[in-house]
Design an enzyme around this catalytic site. Structure first.
Site, PDB file in Angstrom:
ATOM      1  CG  ASP B 124      -2.097  -0.905   1.101  1.00  0.00           C
ATOM      2  OD1 ASP B 124      -2.506  -1.187  -0.046  1.00  0.00           O
ATOM      3  OD2 ASP B 124      -2.621  -1.356   2.144  1.00  0.00           O
ATOM      4  CG  HIS B 272      -2.268  -6.437   0.203  1.00  0.00           C
ATOM      5  ND1 HIS B 272      -1.395  -5.532   0.767  1.00  0.00           N
ATOM      6  CD2 HIS B 272      -3.341  -5.715  -0.186  1.00  0.00           C
ATOM      7  CE1 HIS B 272      -1.923  -4.324   0.720  1.00  0.00           C
ATOM      8  NE2 HIS B 272      -3.115  -4.399   0.131  1.00  0.00           N
ATOM      9  NE  ARG B 287      -5.659   0.746   3.563  1.00  0.00           N
ATOM     10  CZ  ARG B 287      -5.168   1.035   2.365  1.00  0.00           C
ATOM     11  NH1 ARG B 287      -5.216   0.142   1.401  1.00  0.00           N
ATOM     12  NH2 ARG B 287      -4.638   2.209   2.132  1.00  0.00           N
TER      13      ARG B 287
END
Lengths: 309, 297
Positions: B124, B272, B287
């Site tokens: 991320d 991921h 999230r």
């Protein structure tokens, strides 16, 4: 046929209702509450076959009652068991292939079983006998979904391609971790007779009518292309097959059984369990010779068939 | 030695906190049982979770029917929280991202190929100078089947690289840019704003983990645009080679969601991938993101 070329498969027509839980979005289902054995009713066997055609791989937990003989006897209900063409069967059995981590039984590269022969198996029935504490999952990919989701121009290209499959593929390149001794043993047993077969890259599934991509690690080259072009094109089609969206990953427990449609899947045995012991036993069922979308059959290239010799 | 780096004291910390960590595989992932995330946590529990996160890289919790406030409180035990320059947030909760495959657009076959980058391997927000330390994802609406999330261990990916590649990438840096993934999904005005506010950042190709010091491969398919300091063709081939490595199943764990499951991952140690195999069904996850306190080095 539906608009996307799939034959509708109706799991509701069978009289035996299986308790089926899908595992992946596009492949894989767990069948609960069924005890696999040679004594299953005809209905139950047909329900398994129907579910297998739809989900491509079925999982059954806790089949602890199955021994080698029980696994072979159950397999006969689904088709004609067939020993591996080069690897000897497990002692005391007629068809069982044993995959033992202590004897090099690892297969961590994507493949469809035995595609170096024309009539490669239609299905495999795999049972976990010894489970590592963790690791050793298997991943399956749906080759019918992979084809169905290709953009139209790539479908048109794949439709015309043929590939040469061989058991003498570059195992050393696929398994750089193996000792020379292990590689020699592999060559001496697995590739004791070298087979080469030409398959269409797009096969029409004999039961569902779906088109499937026939690729995987036994492919040596694509017919009529240079090595470099062949490799690039193979890679880009193979990549479509194993997109994570087309796959399901199963975490085994001892006593689990998986059955897959070997005409519509590839699989990969994850080699991440180090020195832990893992034992799997497999029965494969005889399949028929693949046919391309324009009706041409796969053919054996080597060893030269007696009739042509 | 402390609970973070020493396996024995990690186990002691888990025992003291009354937590059980069940490994999901040999490399990464563990399911945590023995706690209720609707309640405030004792410091010993937070310590054990921190140690567990470092050890297992991703933690899974089942059946945690937390409120938005619980979700935020849980995140704050591990640091400050951050929003996101593009992704929508839950109304009234700027700290909680609302994530679905097409950002609220109706997903159609036409939109699918352009759906958000979550179904590509990535770490991320590596377009930030200090990419986030951790993500905490909760399932809000799950499809009947599909929609698994996979995590990969980037230390193992690095460790298995051929020695000549390790030698080659030691000391190299790469550029990470938000425009590469989010740039084409926003209005021209927003795009210009992103160019102003988020100029491309440079990070080392190999980063040291902020806690363990372990080396991790730190380039990803979604945000890394190019490797610097090499001829273009060589840089392009090397980046393509490196971002492919994470795809090997040996490095991965695949998490199957269940209602009220929560996933907590170390964003400095993993990549991921959110599997987009459930269309036309809907999948909404939320999230909370814990800021990173160090620039990768």
């Amino acid at each position: 046929m539906s608009a996307d070329g799939h034959l509708p498969i109706d799991t509701e027509t069978s009289e035996t209702q299986l308790d089926i839980q899908r595992v992946g979005g596009r492949i894989g289902a767990e069948v609960r509450g069924l005890r696999l054995s040679a004594d299953l009713s005809l209905d139950a066997v047909q329900a398994i076959e129907t579910a297998l055609l739809k989900h491509k791989v079925l999982f059954f937990r806790d089949q602890h009652h199955l021994d080698d003989a029980g696994q072979e006897a159950f397999a006969i209900r689904l088709g004609q068991p067939q020993a591996h063409p080069t690897v000897p069967v497990r002692e005391g059995t007629r068809y069982l292939l044993e995959l033992d981590s202590q004897h090099g039984g690892r297969a961590n590269s994507w493949h469809t079983d035995v595609t170096f022969l024309p009539a490669y198996p239609k299905a495999s029935i795999l049972r976990q006998v010894v489970s590592p504490e963790y690791g050793g999952d298997t991943v399956w990919a749906n080759t019918a979904e992979a084809y169905a989701r290709l953009p139209a121009p790539l479908k048109a290209l794949a439709d015309q391609l043929w590939a040469i499959h061989t058991n003498a593929y570059d195992y050393a390149a696929a398994r750089p971790d193996l000792s020379r001794e292990a590689l020699e043993k592999h060559r001496a047993v697995f590739a004791s007779t070298v087979y080469e077969t030409e398959h269409p890259v797009v096969r029409v599934h004999p039961q569902t009518g779906e088109r499937t991509l026939v690729l995987g690690h036994f492919v040596k080259s694509l017919k009529g292309l240079s090595t470099a072009d062949s490799r690039r094109l193979f890679d880009s089609l193979q990549e479509q097959v194993i997109r994570l969206e087309n796959t399901v990953r199963w975490r085994w427990r001892a006593g689990d059984v998986a059955i897959w449609d070997n005409r519509a899947t590839q699989h990969y045995a994850v080699d991440d369990y180090g020195d832990q012991h893992r034992v799997m036993r497999r029965v494969t069922l005889a399949g028929d010779v693949p046919v391309s979308i324009d009706g041409v059959s796969s053919r054996l290239v080597a060893p030269v068939p007696p009739a042509a010799a | 030695m402390n609970a973070i780096t020493d396996p024995k004291s990690f186990q002691d910390a888990a025992n003291d906190a009354g937590l059980t960590f069940t490994p999901a595989g040999p490399l990464l992932g563990a399911e945590v049982s023995g706690l209720d995330l609707r309640q405030p946590l004792e410091p010993a529990v937070v310590d054990a979770l921190r140690a567990g996160l470092t050890r297992f890289k991703v933690l899974f919790f089942r059946d945690q029917d937390v409120s938005h406030d619980d979700h935020i409180r849980f995140g704050r035990y591990f640091g400050d929280l951050e929003g996101h320059p593009v992704t929508a947030t839950v109304p009234g909760y700027p700290e909680i991202l609302h994530i679905e495959a097409a950002d609220g657009l109706k997903v159609t076959e036409q939109i699918l190929p352009y759906a958000r980058a979550a179904n590509k391997w990535h770490t991320d927000v590596t377009f930030r100078e200090k990419p986030s330390f951790a993500g905490i994802l909760r399932a809000r609406k799950l499809p009947e089947w599909g929609g698994d999330t996979l995590f990969a261990d980037t230390a193992a990916v690095y460790a298995d690289l051929p020695q000549e590649v390790k030698d080659k990438i030691a000391g190299l840096t790469a550029e990470h840019d938000i425009l590469q993934s989010f740039g084409y999904r926003v209005t021209e005005e927003k795009r210009q704003q992103l160019i102003r506010d988020y100029p491309a950042k440079t990070h080392p190709v190999v980063r040291h983990h902020p806690v363990t010091g372990e080396k991790h491969l730190f380039v990803n398919h979604v945000f890394t645009t190019r490797i610097l300091g090499l001829p273009d063709e060589e840089a392009r081939k090397l980046l393509a080679f490196l971002v492919e490595r994470v795809k090997q199943p040996e490095y991965q764990v695949r998490f199957r969601w269940s209602p009220n499951a929560i996933v907590f991952w170390d964003n400095t140690a993993t990549q991921h991938y959110a599997t987009l195999d459930y269309w036309p069904h809907e999948r909404i996850v939320e999230r909370v993101t814990v800021v990173g306190t160090d620039a990768p080095h």
